[in-house]
Scaffold this motif. Structure first.
Motif, mmCIF file in Angstrom:
data_model
loop_
_atom_site.group_PDB
_atom_site.id
_atom_site.type_symbol
_atom_site.label_atom_id
_atom_site.label_comp_id
_atom_site.label_asym_id
_atom_site.label_seq_id
_atom_site.Cartn_x
_atom_site.Cartn_y
_atom_site.Cartn_z
ATOM 1 N N LEU A 1 0.863 -1.185 0.000
ATOM 2 C CA LEU A 1 0.000 0.000 0.000
ATOM 3 C C LEU A 1 0.897 1.232 0.000
ATOM 4 C CD1 LEU A 1 -2.622 -0.989 2.730
ATOM 5 C CD2 LEU A 1 -2.899 -1.100 0.252
ATOM 6 N N HIS A 2 0.294 2.370 -0.181
ATOM 7 C CA HIS A 2 1.010 3.611 0.010
ATOM 8 C C HIS A 2 1.145 3.806 1.527
ATOM 9 C CE1 HIS A 2 1.952 7.804 -0.094
ATOM 10 N NE2 HIS A 2 2.004 7.776 -1.422
ATOM 11 N N GLY A 3 2.338 4.197 2.002
ATOM 12 C CA GLY A 3 2.564 4.291 3.451
ATOM 13 C C GLY A 3 1.499 5.100 4.180
ATOM 14 N N GLN A 4 0.983 6.130 3.514
ATOM 15 C CA GLN A 4 0.010 6.987 4.198
ATOM 16 C C GLN A 4 -1.402 6.411 4.200
ATOM 17 O OE1 GLN A 4 1.206 10.818 2.383
ATOM 18 N NE2 GLN A 4 1.817 11.385 4.456
ATOM 19 N N GLN A 5 -1.571 5.229 3.580
ATOM 20 C CA GLN A 5 -2.855 4.533 3.714
ATOM 21 C C GLN A 5 -2.982 3.852 5.077
ATOM 22 O OE1 GLN A 5 -2.453 2.833 -0.555
ATOM 23 N NE2 GLN A 5 -4.593 2.467 -0.002
ATOM 24 N N TYR A 6 -1.850 3.694 5.778
ATOM 25 C CA TYR A 6 -1.913 3.187 7.154
ATOM 26 C C TYR A 6 -2.138 4.373 8.069
ATOM 27 C CZ TYR A 6 0.332 -0.937 5.162
ATOM 28 O OH TYR A 6 0.617 -2.041 4.401
ATOM 29 N N MET A 7 -3.055 4.204 9.011
ATOM 30 C CA MET A 7 -3.387 5.329 9.890
ATOM 31 C C MET A 7 -3.203 4.910 11.343
ATOM 32 S SD MET A 7 -6.659 6.810 7.811
ATOM 33 C CE MET A 7 -6.202 8.524 7.802
ATOM 34 N N THR A 8 -2.411 5.674 12.072
ATOM 35 C CA THR A 8 -1.971 5.252 13.398
ATOM 36 C C THR A 8 -2.740 5.964 14.523
ATOM 37 O OG1 THR A 8 -0.268 6.939 13.285
ATOM 38 C CG2 THR A 8 0.363 4.710 12.634
ATOM 39 N N MET A 9 -2.502 5.486 15.722
ATOM 40 C CA MET A 9 -3.202 6.018 16.892
ATOM 41 C C MET A 9 -2.533 7.291 17.426
ATOM 42 S SD MET A 9 -4.561 3.563 19.673
ATOM 43 C CE MET A 9 -5.532 4.009 21.030
ATOM 44 N N PHE A 10 -1.232 7.349 17.268
ATOM 45 C CA PHE A 10 -0.472 8.548 17.619
ATOM 46 C C PHE A 10 0.365 8.904 16.394
ATOM 47 C CE2 PHE A 10 -1.523 6.666 21.668
ATOM 48 C CZ PHE A 10 -1.882 7.780 22.407
ATOM 49 N N PRO A 11 0.835 10.158 16.302
ATOM 50 C CA PRO A 11 1.675 10.489 15.137
ATOM 51 C C PRO A 11 3.065 9.879 15.295
ATOM 52 C CG PRO A 11 1.390 12.411 16.584
ATOM 53 C CD PRO A 11 0.566 11.315 17.176
ATOM 54 N N HIS A 12 3.167 8.563 15.067
ATOM 55 C CA HIS A 12 4.420 7.852 15.305
ATOM 56 C C HIS A 12 5.452 8.199 14.242
ATOM 57 C CE1 HIS A 12 2.468 5.353 18.201
ATOM 58 N NE2 HIS A 12 1.739 4.691 17.330
ATOM 59 N N THR A 13 5.234 7.632 13.052
ATOM 60 C CA THR A 13 6.133 7.937 11.947
ATOM 61 C C THR A 13 5.298 8.683 10.921
ATOM 62 O OG1 THR A 13 7.159 7.024 9.970
ATOM 63 C CG2 THR A 13 5.707 5.555 11.179
ATOM 64 N N PRO A 14 5.821 9.784 10.408
ATOM 65 C CA PRO A 14 5.046 10.520 9.400
ATOM 66 C C PRO A 14 4.885 9.728 8.105
ATOM 67 C CG PRO A 14 7.147 11.618 9.910
ATOM 68 C CD PRO A 14 7.101 10.392 10.731
ATOM 69 N N ASP A 15 5.545 8.572 7.991
ATOM 70 C CA ASP A 15 5.312 7.720 6.813
ATOM 71 C C ASP A 15 3.862 7.262 6.758
ATOM 72 O OD1 ASP A 15 7.929 7.631 5.692
ATOM 73 O OD2 ASP A 15 8.529 6.424 7.418
ATOM 74 N N ASN A 16 3.224 7.212 7.926
ATOM 75 C CA ASN A 16 1.814 6.843 7.984
ATOM 76 C C ASN A 16 0.991 8.092 8.269
ATOM 77 O OD1 ASN A 16 2.904 4.025 9.944
ATOM 78 N ND2 ASN A 16 2.572 4.062 7.744
ATOM 79 N N SER A 17 -0.310 7.999 8.020
ATOM 80 C CA SER A 17 -1.174 9.108 8.407
ATOM 81 C C SER A 17 -1.531 8.947 9.879
ATOM 82 C CB SER A 17 -2.458 9.094 7.580
ATOM 83 O OG SER A 17 -2.147 9.197 6.211
ATOM 84 N N PHE A 18 -1.916 10.040 10.485
ATOM 85 C CA PHE A 18 -2.239 10.019 11.910
ATOM 86 C C PHE A 18 -3.750 10.118 12.069
ATOM 87 C CE2 PHE A 18 -2.689 13.357 15.437
ATOM 88 C CZ PHE A 18 -3.049 12.419 16.380
ATOM 89 N N MET A 19 -4.372 9.016 12.481
ATOM 90 C CA MET A 19 -5.819 9.023 12.680
ATOM 91 C C MET A 19 -6.185 9.521 14.066
ATOM 92 S SD MET A 19 -8.953 8.569 12.074
ATOM 93 C CE MET A 19 -9.230 7.857 10.479
ATOM 94 N N GLY A 20 -5.603 8.917 15.116
ATOM 95 C CA GLY A 20 -5.861 9.370 16.479
ATOM 96 C C GLY A 20 -7.215 8.980 17.024
ATOM 97 N N PHE A 21 -7.625 9.658 18.075
ATOM 98 C CA PHE A 21 -8.892 9.444 18.784
ATOM 99 C C PHE A 21 -9.117 10.724 19.574
ATOM 100 C CE2 PHE A 21 -5.359 8.147 21.332
ATOM 101 C CZ PHE A 21 -5.647 8.611 22.604
ATOM 102 N N VAL A 22 -10.097 10.734 20.474
ATOM 103 C CA VAL A 22 -10.305 11.975 21.239
ATOM 104 C C VAL A 22 -10.318 11.696 22.735
ATOM 105 C CG1 VAL A 22 -11.656 13.013 19.388
ATOM 106 C CG2 VAL A 22 -12.840 11.864 21.271
#
Ligand code: UDP
Length: 561
Positions: A192-213
């Motif tokens: 996949l494109h690295g930014q198609q993975y979405m993480t819980m915290f902004p870990h590596t900018p290679d992925n997008s940052f989805m997060g929570f509230v």
């Protein structure tokens, strides 16, 4: 046009019933509904002039399907991991509130129904067009889609977003490269494109940052909390008894100064790992945990769980979060928990986001093995006053803003624009050398290269040898932006940085583009899927596409909205 929806009735109905995990999510949705609604109003006011396209979105929560074993649901009331449930509840709410056309699936049957693939075993290619613009799922769901959509998954995969708590680095995601270079794991290589993975915290900018509230407080609540803080009250982070194992020494020191509370799950007997002087409340409903945190001065972690939501909730309720520094850092190379995860990220403490993005006075990260320092820190914590704090990116408005920006701008389906024409006038004008630094700013010079983040945000930088682009950009108070790699993967970028190439080679190497000083060799990246902010080598100075970011919303550049 998508229209903000404050009423979550339809969403609750879609989530359905029958499992403890679904009930947990629905309780959370109800509890936070008013916050989401007021955040939606504020964002709506700010975005009035934007056209927001309504997308057809499928959310398939793979790890909660029976077919994946669903190990989580039975543990919801027993102290099992809840972070994922928190995140999925918030993702569903954000997508609903943003006004998209949402379908939710928690089983293979529902997935089949929504995709229009006939049920049954084996792979059944989807023949017609994909009936969704976006599919949010996880690694389990991805595997299920592969089994049941077969080859047609490949055709549609640009529409997929993978919710991936700890992140996936490009070297692990690239099938051929991972196999050839020792980056194989149980999870990676989906190409996949690295930014198609979405993480819980902004870990590596290679992925997008989805997060929570996390819950936000108004001014009156903040004042009340500060007035009612109990200076010698500590809550321990860890709802499973084994998280307390071997921590007697720290608990004894802490107990010299403070009353200690815990929320450790137990059935009938008090878990032996939790000393008698600890007031154990048992696992609490989220709302009651918030109440406890409002009184407590200190929230203390003993090293596990890693990177969960609870420290943010504690800080938002005015606690100081004290946590151990990991030296050496934990990673997939040296720690069982991370072994086999598709990332080489070095985890510097129990909660690196809290350490790096929040820091003192809200977060104190120390070496717990130094008893004197530990003792002194506890005493310091009892003396200082802190205000409740929640980074904007973890507020409802922050999450809505970020998810909105991703949905409207990220596009992994269209073929990328042909690379801007290389000619000398283009080269001389876009690069502007900033005085006394190796940072170059690449002005977009009015060009219309379709790019998000826009080209105007780009700052080109060379890392030091042994440094990753994550670190190099951070050092310049910027963030690495993988989407902009394609603009700097040219030999002219080396000369702009005054790196003299004797030779130029093009290779599949997740560290490229990079410069080897020893051989005066310049290396260009051959495969865009391998553009990676993460990764370093003592042999290379890496070329890094950095960008600016909004304070409190690191996922977005200043001109990204
Ligand atoms: N939590 C809870 N009751 C408790 C302890 C925690 O409801 O007694 C919730 C907490 O509010 C947080 C969630 O559990 O939102 C996840 O917590 P944690 O940070 O421990 O992450 P996990 O390891 O569960 O993913």
């Amino acid at each position: 046009q998508a229209v903000f929806q404050s009423d979550i009735g339809a969403l609750l109905e879609q989530v359905g019933t029958g499992k403890e995990s679904l009930s947990f999510m629905k309780r959370r949705m109800r509890r936070m509904a008013a916050q989401w609604a007021s955040a939606a109003r504020r964002l709506d006011d700010r975005l009035r002039s934007f056209w927001r396209e309504q997308k057809r979105i499928l959310v398939h929560v793979g790890f909660l399907t029976e077919e994946s074993g669903d190990v989580f649901s039975p543990k919801v009331l027993k102290g099992g991991p809840l972070g994922e449930m928190v995140q999925w509840a918030d993702i569903l709410t954000a997508l609903h509130v943003l006004g998209h056309d949402l379908k939710i699936s928690f089983s293979l049957k529902e997935l089949h129904g929504f995709l229009g693939v006939p049920p049954g075993r084996g792979s059944c290619p989807l023949t017609g067009p994909l009936p969704f613009d976006l599919i949010y799922t996880d690694y389990h769901g991805l595997q299920q889609m592969k089994q049941h959509m077969g080859l047609s998954l490949r055709k549609h995969k640009c529409h997929i977003r993978v919710i991936d708590t700890f992140g996936t680095e490009p070297a692990y995601n690239h099938e051929e490269y991972a196999i050839l270079h020792g980056f194989r794991t149980n999870w990676g290589y989906w190409n996949l494109h690295g930014q198609q993975y979405m993480t819980m915290f902004p870990h590596t900018p290679d992925n997008s940052f989805m997060g929570f509230v996390a819950e936000e407080l108004n001014e009156t609540e903040k004042q009340n909390i500060q007035r009612n803080k109990v200076n010698n009250m500590a809550v321990v982070y860890g709802k499973e008894a084994n998280m307390w194992k071997g921590k007697e020494k720290f608990l004894a020191i802490l107990h010299r100064y403070m009353d200690i509370h815990g929320t450790v799950y137990y059935e009938t007997q008090r878990p032996p790992e939790v000393p008698a002087f600890v007031k154990n409340h048992g696992l609490l409903p989220q709302q009651e945990l918030q109440q406890l945190l409002r009184q407590a001065k200190l929230f203390i972690g003993f090293g596990f769980p890693y990177e969960g939501p609870a420290p943010l909730e504690a800080i938002a309720n005015g606690c100081i979060f004290l946590q151990p520094k990991f030296n050496p850092p934990h990673s997939s190379l040296n720690h069982d928990f991370f072994r086999g995860k598709p990332t080489s990220r070095k985890v510097s403490s129990q909660h690196p986001y809290a350490e790096q993005y929040i820091g003192r006075p809200h977060v104190i990260t120390i070496d717990f093995n130094n008893s004197e320092e530990f003792d002194a820190t506890i005493r310091e914590i009892m003396r200082i006053n802190v205000e409740p704090f929640l980074p904007y990116e973890y507020t409802c408005e922050g999450m809505l803003e970020r998810v909105h920006a991703y949905i409207q701008n990220q596009d992994f389906c269209s073929p990328e624009d042909p690379f801007p024409p290389l000619n000398s006038s283009w080269l001389s004008s876009p690069f502007v050398l900033l005085p006394n630094s190796s940072i170059l700013t690449w002005a977009s010079n009015g060009s219309s290269y379709a790019s998000w983040p826009p080209l105007s945000a780009l700052h080109l930088l060379a890392s030091l040898e042994g440094e990753s682009c994550v670190e190099a950009c951070q050092g310049a108070e910027l963030i690495c932006e993988p989407a902009l790699y394609r603009f700097i993967n040219i030999k002219e970028a080396f000369s702009a940085l005054e790196l003299q190439c004797d030779g130029v080679e093009s290779q599949m190497n997740h560290l490229f583009p990079a410069f080897s000083a020893e051989h005066a060799e310049c290396g260009l990246q051959q495969d865009p899927l391998l553009f990676s902010c993460a990764g370093s080598s003592a042999k290379y100075q890496r070329l890094c596409p950095c960008r600016d970011y909004r304070i409190g919303q690191v996922a977005l550049c200043r001109d990204c909205l």
